[in-house]
Design a protein around this motif. Structure first.
Motif, mmCIF file in Angstrom:
data_model
loop_
_atom_site.group_PDB
_atom_site.id
_atom_site.type_symbol
_atom_site.label_atom_id
_atom_site.label_comp_id
_atom_site.label_asym_id
_atom_site.label_seq_id
_atom_site.Cartn_x
_atom_site.Cartn_y
_atom_site.Cartn_z
ATOM 1 N N LEU A 1 0.847 -1.185 0.000
ATOM 2 C CA LEU A 1 0.000 0.000 0.000
ATOM 3 C C LEU A 1 0.885 1.238 0.000
ATOM 4 C CD1 LEU A 1 -2.754 -0.734 2.708
ATOM 5 C CD2 LEU A 1 -3.115 -0.562 0.248
ATOM 6 N N VAL A 2 0.350 2.323 -0.564
ATOM 7 C CA VAL A 2 0.966 3.647 -0.445
ATOM 8 C C VAL A 2 -0.105 4.592 0.074
ATOM 9 C CG1 VAL A 2 1.893 5.624 -1.720
ATOM 10 C CG2 VAL A 2 2.673 3.320 -2.281
ATOM 11 N N LEU A 3 0.284 5.486 0.976
ATOM 12 C CA LEU A 3 -0.575 6.603 1.348
ATOM 13 C C LEU A 3 0.210 7.883 1.101
ATOM 14 C CD1 LEU A 3 -3.361 7.394 2.536
ATOM 15 C CD2 LEU A 3 -2.183 7.698 4.726
ATOM 16 N N ASP A 4 -0.226 8.662 0.117
ATOM 17 C CA ASP A 4 0.405 9.920 -0.266
ATOM 18 C C ASP A 4 -0.450 11.054 0.292
ATOM 19 O OD1 ASP A 4 1.818 11.951 -1.475
ATOM 20 O OD2 ASP A 4 1.033 11.577 -3.480
ATOM 21 N N CYS A 5 0.097 11.856 1.190
ATOM 22 C CA CYS A 5 -0.682 12.844 1.939
ATOM 23 C C CYS A 5 -0.628 14.226 1.297
ATOM 24 C CB CYS A 5 -0.181 12.906 3.374
ATOM 25 S SG CYS A 5 -0.434 11.374 4.293
ATOM 26 N N HIS A 6 -1.817 14.724 0.946
ATOM 27 C CA HIS A 6 -1.977 16.047 0.334
ATOM 28 C C HIS A 6 -3.036 16.831 1.100
ATOM 29 C CE1 HIS A 6 0.174 15.347 -3.624
ATOM 30 N NE2 HIS A 6 0.075 14.126 -3.147
ATOM 31 N N SER A 7 -3.219 18.094 0.715
ATOM 32 C CA SER A 7 -4.312 18.891 1.269
ATOM 33 C C SER A 7 -4.784 19.871 0.205
ATOM 34 C CB SER A 7 -3.853 19.655 2.518
ATOM 35 O OG SER A 7 -2.857 20.599 2.194
ATOM 36 N N GLY A 8 -5.993 20.385 0.403
ATOM 37 C CA GLY A 8 -6.419 21.477 -0.474
ATOM 38 C C GLY A 8 -7.676 21.289 -1.269
#
Length: 340
Positions: free
Chosen positions: A183-190
């Motif tokens: 698994l990958v969790l790529d953290c962004h916002s906006g």
């Protein structure tokens, strides 16, 4: 005029390097690349915990891809600190790390973070940089453009990965694709008022990924385990299409291997931070960062359950991925996300 890219403009990098130096006995680290900018070199660090067995399941946490969205790096650094603390006394964590690998690349775009830019130092949007084209019409400019580096969402030179994109790609190829499940969790916002979990494709509203049943199964597992979580879980293309998405590119590459590779993007809904504090729009980070210290702390706490769940789902993947339900869930996934 002093150089803005002094180390003082990168507290996240300072914190990462302090964690590495203070926990040498608990972790492994490597510098994936040095990013050159204004006669300085900025490192991209990768940190690994747990087994070194390349055939073990693994999860990779990624942050700081867009420099304006620095809360993603801070969330991952906070979770890493929590894990390192638990490793020293919690038996279940110690036992789990004997059979699973956990990777962190918490600051992919150090120059962008230092400069408060979405792009990297070459003005390239790293999530529009991969050599993959949308199969359907994208929104003008937002979907990725090569008209000018002075316009946002610039894709860079065709078929040429930026240093940062190449570093992440090489790490995934070398450290993840050998795993039977990852698994990958790529953290962004906006984006929006709600926290969202996105998965590929960003290049097509019509074509589901090959592992759509497995993604739906993971979604069901999350909400069965934590029924009060309020994430919106959906394909990214449900909201917009784009060229050059790095996770589309790596997911398609993974299909040539034996791994089940499921990359997810956590899109933290920053509009609610603005709604509560409109004046923060006067600052460069205002649309993408909580700004108020108490809200930053709240965000750092709020995703711990999700990250812990994904870590445990990775370690226990044989108990749910091979229970025969994923195949039957393909139809449910198609009805939920693609029939309309």
């Amino acid at each position: 005029m002093p150089n803005r890219l002094l180390l003082d403009t990168l507290p996240e990098l300072k914190q990462i390097e302090f964690i590495i130096e203070s926990n040498r006995s608990l972790l492994r680290s490597q510098v994936l690349a040095h990013v050159p900018y204004q006669n300085q070199l900025f490192p991209i660090h990768a940190i690994s915990l747990g087994t070194e067995n390349s055939k073990a399941p693994c999860i990779t946490f990624v942050g700081g891809v867009h420099g304006l969205e620095r809360i993603g790096s801070q969330v991952l650094i906070g979770f890493l600190e929590t894990l390192l603390g638990r490793m020293q006394w919690e038996l279940s964590i110690q036992q789990m790390l004997e059979t699973v690998q956990i990777n962190f690349i918490p600051l992919v775009n150090p120059v962008g973070v230092a400069q408060h830019w979405r792009s990297n130092g070459n003005h390239v949007d790293l999530m529009r940089n991969a050599p993959v084209e949308s199969q359907e019409k994208t929104a003008f400019l937002v979907g990725g453009q090569r008209l000018s580096k002075h316009i946002p969402w610039f894709r860079g030179t065709k078929n040429q990965l930026e240093v940062e994109s190449q570093a992440v790609t090489d790490f995934i190829r070398s450290n993840v694709f050998q795993s039977p499940f990852s698994l990958v969790l790529d953290c962004h916002s906006g984006f929006g008022l709600h926290d969202r979990l996105w998965f590929p494709y960003a290049k097509s509203k019509l074509k589901p990924i090959h592992h759509i049943g497995e993604v739906y199964h993971l979604r069901e597992l999350l909400f069965q385990t934590y029924p009060h979580l309020s994430y919106v879980f959906e394909p990214q293309a449900k909201h917009y299409l784009c060229h050059g998405d790095l996770w589309d590119y790596l997911y398609d590459e993974s299909l040539k291997t034996e791994t089940v590779f499921l990359p997810l993007t956590l899109e933290m809904g920053s509009w609610r931070w603005v709604k509560k504090n409109p004046i923060q729009l006067l600052k460069a980070l205002g649309l993408f960062h909580p700004m108020k210290p108490h809200r930053v702390k709240r965000v750092l706490r709020s995703h711990l359950i999700l990250m812990d769940f994904l870590m445990r789902a990775t370690a226990s993947y044989k108990n749910w991925l091979n229970d025969g339900k994923s195949l039957s869930m393909e139809q449910k996934a198609t009805q939920l996300w693609y029939d309309n």
